[in-house]
Structures are given as C-alpha cells and as structure tokens.
Design a protein around this motif. Structure first.
Motif, PDB file in Angstrom:
ATOM      1  N   ILE A 164      -6.279   3.905  -7.357  1.00 35.18           N
ATOM      2  CA  ILE A 164      -7.311   3.661  -6.348  1.00 35.18           C
ATOM      3  C   ILE A 164      -8.496   4.593  -6.576  1.00 35.18           C
ATOM      4  O   ILE A 164      -8.339   5.817  -6.596  1.00 35.18           O
ATOM      5  CB  ILE A 164      -6.751   3.876  -4.931  1.00 35.18           C
ATOM      6  CG1 ILE A 164      -5.508   2.995  -4.712  1.00 35.18           C
ATOM      7  CG2 ILE A 164      -7.822   3.580  -3.878  1.00 35.18           C
ATOM      8  CD1 ILE A 164      -4.746   3.302  -3.424  1.00 35.18           C
TER       9      ILE A 164
ATOM     10  N   ASP B  71       0.866  -1.177   0.000  1.00 37.11           N
ATOM     11  CA  ASP B  71       0.000   0.000   0.000  1.00 37.11           C
ATOM     12  C   ASP B  71       0.907   1.232   0.000  1.00 37.11           C
ATOM     13  O   ASP B  71       2.051   1.190   0.440  1.00 37.11           O
ATOM     14  CB  ASP B  71      -0.947  -0.012   1.199  1.00 37.11           C
ATOM     15  CG  ASP B  71      -2.100   0.970   1.029  1.00 37.11           C
ATOM     16  OD1 ASP B  71      -2.145   1.670  -0.006  1.00 37.11           O
ATOM     17  OD2 ASP B  71      -2.964   1.049   1.925  1.00 37.11           O
ATOM     18  N   SER B  72       0.354   2.332  -0.499  1.00 43.23           N
ATOM     19  CA  SER B  72       1.149   3.525  -0.799  1.00 43.23           C
ATOM     20  C   SER B  72       1.489   4.388   0.398  1.00 43.23           C
ATOM     21  O   SER B  72       2.398   5.223   0.321  1.00 43.23           O
ATOM     22  CB  SER B  72       0.351   4.382  -1.775  1.00 43.23           C
ATOM     23  OG  SER B  72      -0.950   4.622  -1.239  1.00 43.23           O
TER      24      SER B  72
ATOM     25  N   ASP C 288      -2.924   8.029  -2.898  1.00 46.39           N
ATOM     26  CA  ASP C 288      -4.231   8.658  -3.053  1.00 46.39           C
ATOM     27  C   ASP C 288      -4.461   9.618  -1.894  1.00 46.39           C
ATOM     28  O   ASP C 288      -3.745   9.577  -0.895  1.00 46.39           O
ATOM     29  CB  ASP C 288      -5.339   7.581  -3.100  1.00 46.39           C
ATOM     30  CG  ASP C 288      -5.211   6.535  -1.983  1.00 46.39           C
ATOM     31  OD1 ASP C 288      -4.166   6.499  -1.308  1.00 46.39           O
ATOM     32  OD2 ASP C 288      -6.152   5.747  -1.802  1.00 46.39           O
TER      33      ASP C 288
ATOM     34  N   GLN D 217     -11.479   6.660  -5.541  1.00 42.64           N
ATOM     35  CA  GLN D 217     -12.013   7.322  -4.340  1.00 42.64           C
ATOM     36  C   GLN D 217     -13.358   7.975  -4.685  1.00 42.64           C
ATOM     37  O   GLN D 217     -13.882   7.776  -5.766  1.00 42.64           O
ATOM     38  CB  GLN D 217     -11.003   8.349  -3.803  1.00 42.64           C
ATOM     39  CG  GLN D 217      -9.712   7.737  -3.253  1.00 42.64           C
ATOM     40  CD  GLN D 217      -9.925   6.907  -1.985  1.00 42.64           C
ATOM     41  OE1 GLN D 217     -10.971   6.991  -1.320  1.00 42.64           O
ATOM     42  NE2 GLN D 217      -8.935   6.088  -1.635  1.00 42.64           N
TER      43      GLN D 217
ATOM     44  N   VAL E 117      -6.780  10.166   0.956  1.00 37.15           N
ATOM     45  CA  VAL E 117      -7.824   9.396   1.631  1.00 37.15           C
ATOM     46  C   VAL E 117      -8.409  10.204   2.776  1.00 37.15           C
ATOM     47  O   VAL E 117      -7.675  10.742   3.598  1.00 37.15           O
ATOM     48  CB  VAL E 117      -7.245   8.073   2.203  1.00 37.15           C
ATOM     49  CG1 VAL E 117      -8.383   7.162   2.666  1.00 37.15           C
ATOM     50  CG2 VAL E 117      -6.394   7.360   1.164  1.00 37.15           C
TER      51      VAL E 117
ATOM     52  N   GLY F 123      -1.166   6.025   1.667  1.00 36.96           N
ATOM     53  CA  GLY F 123      -2.366   6.866   1.628  1.00 36.96           C
ATOM     54  C   GLY F 123      -3.283   6.641   2.822  1.00 36.96           C
ATOM     55  O   GLY F 123      -3.793   7.598   3.415  1.00 36.96           O
ATOM     56  N   PHE F 124      -3.445   5.393   3.181  1.00 40.60           N
ATOM     57  CA  PHE F 124      -4.368   5.078   4.268  1.00 40.60           C
ATOM     58  C   PHE F 124      -3.927   5.690   5.592  1.00 40.60           C
ATOM     59  O   PHE F 124      -4.753   6.021   6.441  1.00 40.60           O
ATOM     60  CB  PHE F 124      -4.515   3.557   4.413  1.00 40.60           C
ATOM     61  CG  PHE F 124      -5.496   3.161   5.469  1.00 40.60           C
ATOM     62  CD1 PHE F 124      -6.835   3.522   5.371  1.00 40.60           C
ATOM     63  CD2 PHE F 124      -5.080   2.454   6.593  1.00 40.60           C
ATOM     64  CE1 PHE F 124      -7.742   3.175   6.355  1.00 40.60           C
ATOM     65  CE2 PHE F 124      -5.985   2.108   7.585  1.00 40.60           C
ATOM     66  CZ  PHE F 124      -7.311   2.463   7.468  1.00 40.60           C
TER      67      PHE F 124
ATOM     68  N   MET G 245     -10.012  -2.412  -0.872  1.00 39.64           N
ATOM     69  CA  MET G 245      -9.012  -2.187   0.182  1.00 39.64           C
ATOM     70  C   MET G 245      -9.596  -2.152   1.587  1.00 39.64           C
ATOM     71  O   MET G 245     -10.598  -1.488   1.849  1.00 39.64           O
ATOM     72  CB  MET G 245      -8.279  -0.862  -0.089  1.00 39.64           C
ATOM     73  CG  MET G 245      -7.683  -0.794  -1.477  1.00 39.64           C
ATOM     74  SD  MET G 245      -6.607   0.633  -1.688  1.00 39.64           S
ATOM     75  CE  MET G 245      -5.102   0.015  -0.962  1.00 39.64           C
ATOM     76  N   GLY G 246      -8.942  -2.875   2.480  1.00 36.19           N
ATOM     77  CA  GLY G 246      -9.288  -2.777   3.900  1.00 36.19           C
ATOM     78  C   GLY G 246     -10.539  -3.514   4.308  1.00 36.19           C
ATOM     79  O   GLY G 246     -11.123  -3.215   5.344  1.00 36.19           O
TER      80      GLY G 246
ATOM     81  N   GLY H 275     -11.010   2.196  -3.068  1.00 38.16           N
ATOM     82  CA  GLY H 275     -10.587   2.676  -1.759  1.00 38.16           C
ATOM     83  C   GLY H 275     -11.681   3.468  -1.084  1.00 38.16           C
ATOM     84  O   GLY H 275     -12.796   3.594  -1.606  1.00 38.16           O
ATOM     85  N   GLY H 276     -11.355   3.977   0.085  1.00 48.26           N
ATOM     86  CA  GLY H 276     -12.256   4.890   0.775  1.00 48.26           C
ATOM     87  C   GLY H 276     -13.494   4.261   1.367  1.00 48.26           C
ATOM     88  O   GLY H 276     -14.457   4.968   1.675  1.00 48.26           O
ATOM     89  N   LEU H 277     -13.482   2.937   1.545  1.00 49.65           N
ATOM     90  CA  LEU H 277     -14.641   2.272   2.169  1.00 49.65           C
ATOM     91  C   LEU H 277     -14.187   1.586   3.459  1.00 49.65           C
ATOM     92  O   LEU H 277     -13.054   1.732   3.883  1.00 49.65           O
ATOM     93  CB  LEU H 277     -15.284   1.273   1.192  1.00 49.65           C
ATOM     94  CG  LEU H 277     -15.939   1.928  -0.036  1.00 49.65           C
ATOM     95  CD1 LEU H 277     -16.386   0.871  -1.041  1.00 49.65           C
ATOM     96  CD2 LEU H 277     -17.135   2.799   0.379  1.00 49.65           C
TER      97      LEU H 277
HETATM   98  N1  PRF Z   1      -6.432   3.945   0.285  1.00 48.66           N
HETATM   99  C1  PRF Z   1      -5.221   3.355   0.556  1.00 48.66           C
HETATM  100  N2  PRF Z   1      -5.131   2.316   1.413  1.00 48.66           N
HETATM  101  C2  PRF Z   1      -6.258   1.860   2.004  1.00 48.66           C
HETATM  102  C3  PRF Z   1      -7.521   2.425   1.769  1.00 48.66           C
HETATM  103  C4  PRF Z   1      -7.626   3.530   0.853  1.00 48.66           C
HETATM  104  O1  PRF Z   1      -8.687   4.098   0.583  1.00 48.66           O
HETATM  105  C5  PRF Z   1      -8.449   1.690   2.544  1.00 48.66           C
HETATM  106  C6  PRF Z   1      -9.915   1.873   2.632  1.00 48.66           C
HETATM  107  N3  PRF Z   1     -10.303   2.710   3.696  1.00 48.66           N
HETATM  108  C7  PRF Z   1      -7.707   0.724   3.227  1.00 48.66           C
HETATM  109  N4  PRF Z   1      -6.398   0.833   2.888  1.00 48.66           N
HETATM  110  N5  PRF Z   1      -4.129   3.809  -0.038  1.00 48.66           N
END
Ligand code: PRF
Ligand code: ZN
Length: 381
Positions: A197, A102-103, A156, A199, A158, A105-106, A256-257, A225-227
């Motif tokens: 990703i 993963d980048s 991204d 969003q 987030v 971003g989260f 993701m996640g 993403g974003g969930l």
């Molecule tokens: N973006 C990134 N990693 C993530 C998420 C995202 O939206 C999520 C979802 N909430 C989990 N991991 N880069």
C-alpha cells in the motif's frame, strides 16, 4: 538492522490483462484463484464475513465476483485459527468467488483511541471486551493466510490523511520498512496475492519515495492508501493521478476506501482498477439511495406517496418490486428496507463500473462520462 529487500515476482495467483485503454482509463480482466473479475470494479465490503444484510447468494446474483473482508474484525471473530480449521473464509461463508482482506492498518485511524503503534506493530484494545490484540505485519499476514483471501493487503502505518510533518514521514517510512516483514511472513505465495500500500499523505515527494520502494518488490498489484480522509478533492485527485502515473501499467491498482459514484468515475479515468468503501451500505441503512441524479433520501416527506421505484429503469431486485413510498414507510420499522436499499446501492455501483468498462471497449468513454456528470449534477429526481 537492515532488512533484506524481498521480492514477490514469479506470481502464479494473479493474471492481469488490459484489453483496451482510453487515455489513462483501462478495461481489463483480473484473473484470481476464484475466477475472473472484470475491471474497473467496485468491491462490496463485508467486514466480518457478511455484507451487512445480504446473503452470499444475493451478492452472487448482483454479479459481485470480488468482495472485501477485514483482518482485524475476522481475527477477533470468528478468529484466524477457527477459519483455518473450517477451510478458510470462502468455505465459512459459502462464497465461491474472490475475497480481498484488508490488513487491519486502517483500524489504526478508525480505532485510533484504542490503539498504540510502535516499530514492532499495533496494539489494539477491543472496543467490545477490552482484551488486547497485538498485530505485527507477521500477524496480519498470518491471519490473512489462514483466512485464505485471494488478495491480501500488507500491514501499513496509516495516519489521518491531513496529517503533516514528521508523523506523516514516519508512517510512510515505516510502511516501507514493514513491507519486507509482510512479504517474508507470506506462506502461500502461489495461491494468495499480497498487495503493498502506497502511503505518503498529500506530499508528492513522500509518495514518490514510497512508490519507488514498493515497486522494487515487484508485487502482483498495488494499492493507494491514506486518502479519502477529509482532504480537498483537488489534493485527492492530484495524488491519485500522481500514483497512477508511476505505478506499473501491467498491474492492477486499488484505491482504498473510495466509493462515491462520482469518485469511482473520476478515479477510473485516472487509471484505477479496484475500489472499496462501506459508504454504499452504511448510507443505505440511514435511508439514502444512489441514483444517476445523485443521492435520494427516502426518509424525506416527498417520498410518502411516491410509487416510483428508487430509479426508473434500474434492473436491481429492489427496483423490480418496491416503491419509494414502501421504503419511506418501512425504514424506521423494518430491517427489510435497509436490506433493500443496500441491495440497490450495491447494484448501482457494480453496474456503474460495468457500464464504464463497456464504454471503453466501445470507444465511447468520453460520451459516457459526460452523460454521467450531466445527470449526476442535474436537479432531476
Ligand atoms: N490502509 C489500509 N486500509 C485502508 C486505507 C489505508 O490507507 C484506506 C484509506 N484511508 C482505507 N482502507 N490498510
Ligand atoms: Zn434499483
């Protein structure tokens, strides 16, 4: 200034073959530089290059062929330059199969109190020693090139899923502006894949804008993403369904996640191919095991003299040797119990996806899903 629209087509580092479908669900093979991955697949999370409490050998024995690392944590320790010097994360952890990173971003959400986001990138303050890390899309991609992941994630913007209004729109548009900087910085396109990703939170028009823009870049695969950020299940499912309706049919889709057993089944039915979540191993460390009848709390008093394995019939190494009683009585005192429950939980999710995939291939997905939910919401133990 207007950035050039970058394209990721002509990809040689990924092959995706859909063998069979049932409605929107797919049974596929994802071929990456470190071998085949059968999808749908759950990807265990090893934030800092180790799956907490499990060795690379144990991960291999569980049948894991794609695991997850995190750029933010790895950039701090052991560091991108170090990893590049020792030949990448695969060599470092002696892992011969695939890795996705993963980048970072989260961490904008999970470490939101310690970061500052601007058009240029994100500035983090280390929770350990207060030192600063500036992560621009270029830095994230450069670090991921050094780590050598088979699949890298674009940086991204987030925000919390339930954010509404201007901040959500800014995040979505910035994610789109950043994608070309991510792609331009990618120096190893022939051996590493970069997934953009999608969003846009719970807003269908923002999601559609993001989908259209990212799909133009012709990436080898896409993430949603974003969930999984505390939104209603109904909203969550609708957005997943909307995204899988619009994403290319012939490319892998990564949600993701997301990693609860019931979410894996529902979202696989909606056409998702890859999942990750720390929940399985995190909840194990607090004494909760996955079973086909739902969660089992091994700390509960009724497990004190219960000599059955976590799940009867489970073929994982933990259930071959240990009882609920043993785990109940050692959780507080021994690292071993946490390790054993983590191992069972990872096996459970890897196996759940394997069984789901097989049911598509055998034309009995509906029966499989019915049986899963009948058990999962029953009151058996
Ligand atoms: N973006 C990134 N990693 C993530 C998420 C995202 O939206 C999520 C979802 N909430 C989990 N991991 N880069
Ligand atoms: Zn087990």
């Amino acid at each position: 200034k207007k950035l050039k629209t970058e394209s990721l087509s002509m990809n040689k580092a990924l092959k995706f073959v859909v063998h069979k479908t049932c409605n929107k669900a797919r049974a596929s093979t994802l071929t990456l530089p470190h071998g085949d991955v059968l999808t749908p697949v759950y990807m265990p999370v090893g934030t800092k290059g180790t799956i907490k409490g499990l060795t690379s050998q144990e991960m291999e024995n569980l049948g894991c062929r794609l695991l997850l690392g995190n750029t933010y944590h790895l950039a701090y320790q052991p560091g991108g330059n170090y990893l590049e010097k020792v030949g990448g994360l695969h060599k470092f952890m002696n892992w011969k199969y695939n890795i996705l990173t993963d980048s970072g971003g989260f961490q904008m959400v999970s470490l939101s109190k310690l970061c500052e986001i601007s058009e240029e990138g994100v500035k983090f303050e280390s929770p350990v020693d207060g030192s600063e890390m500036f992560l621009r899309p270029e830095d994230s991609v450069h670090n991921q090139n050094q780590i050598g992941a088979d699949i890298m994630m674009a940086l991204d913007d987030v925000v919390q899923t339930t954010t509404v209004g201007e901040r959500m729109q800014i995040a979505c548009e910035r994610t789109v502006r950043w994608i070309d900087r991510n792609i331009q910085a990618h120096e190893r396109k022939d051996v590493q894949n970069l997934y953009p990703i999608v969003q846009g939170g719970l807003d269908f028009s923002l999601r559609k804008y993001c989908l259209d823009e990212l799909i133009k870049r012709d990436a080898p695969g896409y993430a949603i993403g974003g969930l999984a950020g505390g939104e209603d299940k109904q909203d969550f499912w609708k957005i997943v369904n909307f995204c899988t309706d619009h994403l290319p049919q012939d490319k892998p889709r990564y949600l993701m996640g997301v990693g609860y057993p019931d979410d894996l089944i529902v979202c696989s039915c909606l056409g998702v191919d890859q999942f990750d979540c720390v929940f399985s191993t995190r909840t194990a460390r607090f004494g909760t095991a996955f079973t086909k009848y739902g969660f089992m709390r091994l700390k509960n008093a009724d497990k004190e003299f219960d000599l059955k394995p976590i799940e009867e019939g489970c073929e994982c190494p933990t259930c071959q040797r240990y009882s609920r009683s043993f785990l109940h009585n050692t959780i507080a005192k021994e690292e071993t119990a946490c390790h054993l429950i983590s191992q069972h939980n990872l096996y459970f999710l890897l196996n759940l996806m394997k069984q789901f995939r097989q049911s598509i291939l055998d034309d009995r997905m509906e029966e499989f899903v019915n049986e899963f939910f009948k058990n999962y919401f029953s009151h058996e133990k």
